[in-house]
Design a protein around this motif. Structure first.
Motif, PDB file in Angstrom:
ATOM      1  N   GLU A 426      59.126  -6.811  14.994  1.00 14.93           N
ATOM      2  CA  GLU A 426      58.643  -7.032  13.632  1.00 14.93           C
ATOM      3  C   GLU A 426      57.373  -6.225  13.361  1.00 14.93           C
ATOM      4  OE1 GLU A 426      58.201 -11.018  12.338  1.00 14.93           O
ATOM      5  OE2 GLU A 426      60.190 -11.654  12.998  1.00 14.93           O
ATOM      6  N   LYS A 429      58.277  -2.633  12.937  1.00 10.92           N
ATOM      7  CA  LYS A 429      58.899  -2.405  11.629  1.00 10.92           C
ATOM      8  C   LYS A 429      57.844  -2.269  10.538  1.00 10.92           C
ATOM      9  CE  LYS A 429      62.344  -4.330   8.452  1.00 10.92           C
ATOM     10  NZ  LYS A 429      63.276  -5.458   8.198  1.00 10.92           N
ATOM     11  N   ARG A 430      56.840  -3.154  10.561  1.00  8.25           N
ATOM     12  CA  ARG A 430      55.768  -3.056   9.569  1.00  8.25           C
ATOM     13  C   ARG A 430      54.977  -1.767   9.750  1.00  8.25           C
ATOM     14  NH1 ARG A 430      55.881  -8.785   9.759  1.00  8.25           N
ATOM     15  NH2 ARG A 430      54.749  -8.872  11.732  1.00  8.25           N
ATOM     16  N   ASP A 437      49.381  -5.002  10.019  1.00  6.82           N
ATOM     17  CA  ASP A 437      49.772  -6.306  10.548  1.00  6.82           C
ATOM     18  C   ASP A 437      48.495  -7.082  10.839  1.00  6.82           C
ATOM     19  OD1 ASP A 437      50.530  -8.464  12.277  1.00  6.82           O
ATOM     20  OD2 ASP A 437      52.444  -7.447  12.593  1.00  6.82           O
ATOM     21  N   ASP A 501      54.326 -11.682   3.208  1.00 12.27           N
ATOM     22  CA  ASP A 501      55.112 -11.629   4.444  1.00 12.27           C
ATOM     23  C   ASP A 501      54.299 -12.179   5.613  1.00 12.27           C
ATOM     24  OD1 ASP A 501      53.977  -8.957   6.002  1.00 12.27           O
ATOM     25  OD2 ASP A 501      53.796  -8.841   3.819  1.00 12.27           O
TER      26      ASP A 501
END
Length: 529
Positions: A426, A429-430, A437, A501
């Motif tokens: 994850e 991906k960010r 993040d 998110d």
């Protein structure tokens, strides 16, 4: 076979845990292609490869990475005793098999060989994307500073991607001092002679000939009452053992060289989230400041042993965490606090003095922009570097500097938290999307968010004050400074307000930051009044 041996050692309880275990040394020597149907000439013998896991006990200092490197230096000395050593971090791999040959072109050059300690390659990474939001390329160090130092006695030892001469890590001592310096191992002392070669280091004979000796060399008590880490090997003065060891080598008259071929020789894994970046930055900040505030301060210890310019280069590296964090904290708080209280801090726009302030501010920005573009960057890369510089200065550099000061006062013990090398899908991906993040400790988030709240409040109140009172001529510079900080750090504002998110800044961190902002505003306003 090797995997079975290590697994069995763990299962039998020999390994224990990462901070309390016995020595494990396995020599790996297998032949690939063995078959009755294959000709003897086709057999491929694997080069000698040795796995070393040194002994660790809670009651013994192990000196982190530097201690591990010194164990490898001793064990390799009695097994292969190669005159040159390649140092690589665990996440790096060879991207060009000719790196050794390229380094040896310098090490074996008769004009420079006698004084050359190491050949340093730049750190490069396979997982940096086009956005590079965390400044993972370290452009400033590897494209500017190291290039400049190469024109003196050579660049800093950078912790990975270097070929170092074994002899440079051994000091010169008389025969009677050898055991007091290198320890009680006669085999190790014999290996100090260039003619030494161990011929029994193979899979069958290793346990009988060298197992006991290497086990002693890798034990946690071997270095007691020796000069390891003080005068020989990788030095223990700082958790930034690479910079300090390189500095002392240069002080002793050794030189280094910086080799930057077009094809990256080694590739590693860069940090892809804010948490790992700031943990790494805090450790580096602490280690660098360790050197600056020690008796080996480059600005005091260096000038009599190296050129003044090189001393200044090392001084800048060892003091930059302090030099960045204190001014940045002042720049991000004091003008804004004065603006919220209607106090003019800078000259009026109509004053000739304002031109001087403006020139200094704009020229610094333009110089950085020119430097980025001239080394292959872009305006986007410049913005990222400005943002990461601000974020690190008020968090990692601040905590790293405070860590050193607390250690000097005896209020804290030295610590070393390795950078995480495991990638989270994850987070990756960010990172690939160019999004920050913010899943990190409140220790890092609260300073950043508090300063963003302070600058947003200053910008809003400043506009209102200018409209209501009309004294824009006096408050405009402070207003412009808050606007600039918010534009550069818009990713933080976005993480606070816009994003929903998992990687956003948590509401609890925003609430805690708001409390800190109110406390700072209350007491700061009282002091100003």
């Amino acid at each position: 076979m090797f995997e079975e041996h290590v697994t069995k050692a763990v299962e039998d309880g020999e390994y224990g845990n990462s901070q309390n275990h016995s020595t494990i040394i396995e020599i790996i020597q297998e032949t690939f292609g063995e078959s009755e149907t294959i000709r003897q000439a086709d057999l491929v013998e694997m080069p000698l490869l040795v796995y070393v896991s040194r002994e660790k006990r809670p009651e013994h200092l192990h000196h982190f990475k530097a201690g591990a490197l010194n164990v490898l230096l001793r064990v390799s000395g009695v097994i292969s005793n190669s005159p040159y050593i390649l140092g690589l971090d665990c996440d790096m791999y060879c991207n060009d098999p000719t790196s050794a040959r390229q380094a040896m072109c310098f090490h074996l050059d008769p004009k420079i060989s006698s004084s050359l300690a190491f050949v340093q390659f730049p750190q490069k990474f396979h997982n940096i994307n086009k956005y590079d939001i965390y400044d993972g390329r370290f452009r400033s160090a590897y494209c500017v500073q190291w290039q400049g130092m190469d024109g003196l006695k050579g660049p800093v030892l950078s912790g990975t991607g270097y070929y170092i001469k074994r002899e440079s890590l051994y000091a010169d001592f008389t025969h009677t001092e050898l055991k007091d310096t290198f320890g009680k191992s006669n085999v190790l002392i014999n290996s100090l002679h260039q003619s030494y070669k161990q011929n029994n280091a193979n899979g069958e004979n290793f346990s009988n000939v060298l197992q006991e000796e290497t086990g002693v060399l890798a034990s946690c008590s071997y270095e007691h009452q020796t000069k390891w880490g003080e005068e020989v090997g990788i030095l223990y003065q700082s958790v930034s053992e690479d910079l300090f060891t390189g500095f002392i080598l240069h002080c002793k008259g050794w030189t280094s060289t910086y080799l930057t071929p077009f094809r990256p020789q080694f590739l590693g894994t860069s940090t892809t989230n804010l948490n790992d970046l700031l943990i790494q930055g805090t450790r580096w900040g602490s280690g660098l400041t360790d050197v600056g505030l020690s008796r080996f301060c480059p600005l005091l210890y260096g000038p009599s042993r190296m050129s003044l310019l090189q001393s200044m280069c090392y001084g800048e590296l060892s003091f930059f965490p302090l030099l960045y964090c204190l001014p940045l904290w002042c720049l991000a708080t004091l003008p804004q606090l004065c603006l919220l209280n209607g106090i003019s801090l800078y000259p009026e726009v109509s004053s000739p003095s304002f031109i001087v302030f403006s020139f200094i501010f704009i020229s610094a920005i333009c110089k950085h922009l020119q430097e980025v573009i001239s080394t292959g960057g872009s305006i986007y890369a410049w913005r990222n570097e400005q943002r990461i510089w601000m974020i690190k200065s008020v968090t990692a550099h601040f905590y790293g500097s405070m860590d050193t000061i607390l250690k000097l006062l005896g209020l804290r013990k030295a610590s070393f938290l390795p950078t995480n090398k495991v990638l989270d899908k994850e987070q990756v991906k960010r990172y690939e999307m160019g999004q920050f993040d913010f899943q990190t400790s409140s220790m890092f988030l609260v300073p950043m968010v508090s300063l963003m709240i302070l600058n947003m409040a200053a910008l809003l109140c400043g506009f209102i004050r200018i409209i209501a009172v009309g004294n824009w001529d006096k408050l405009f510079p402070q207003l412009l400074l808050s606007l600039y900080i918010l534009i550069i750090n818009f990713a933080i504002v976005e993480g606070m307000i816009v994003r929903k998110d998992k990687g956003r800044i948590s509401p609890s961190a925003i609430l805690l930051s708001s409390v800190f902002f109110m406390i700072f505003l209350f007491f700061g306003s009282i002091i100003l009044m």
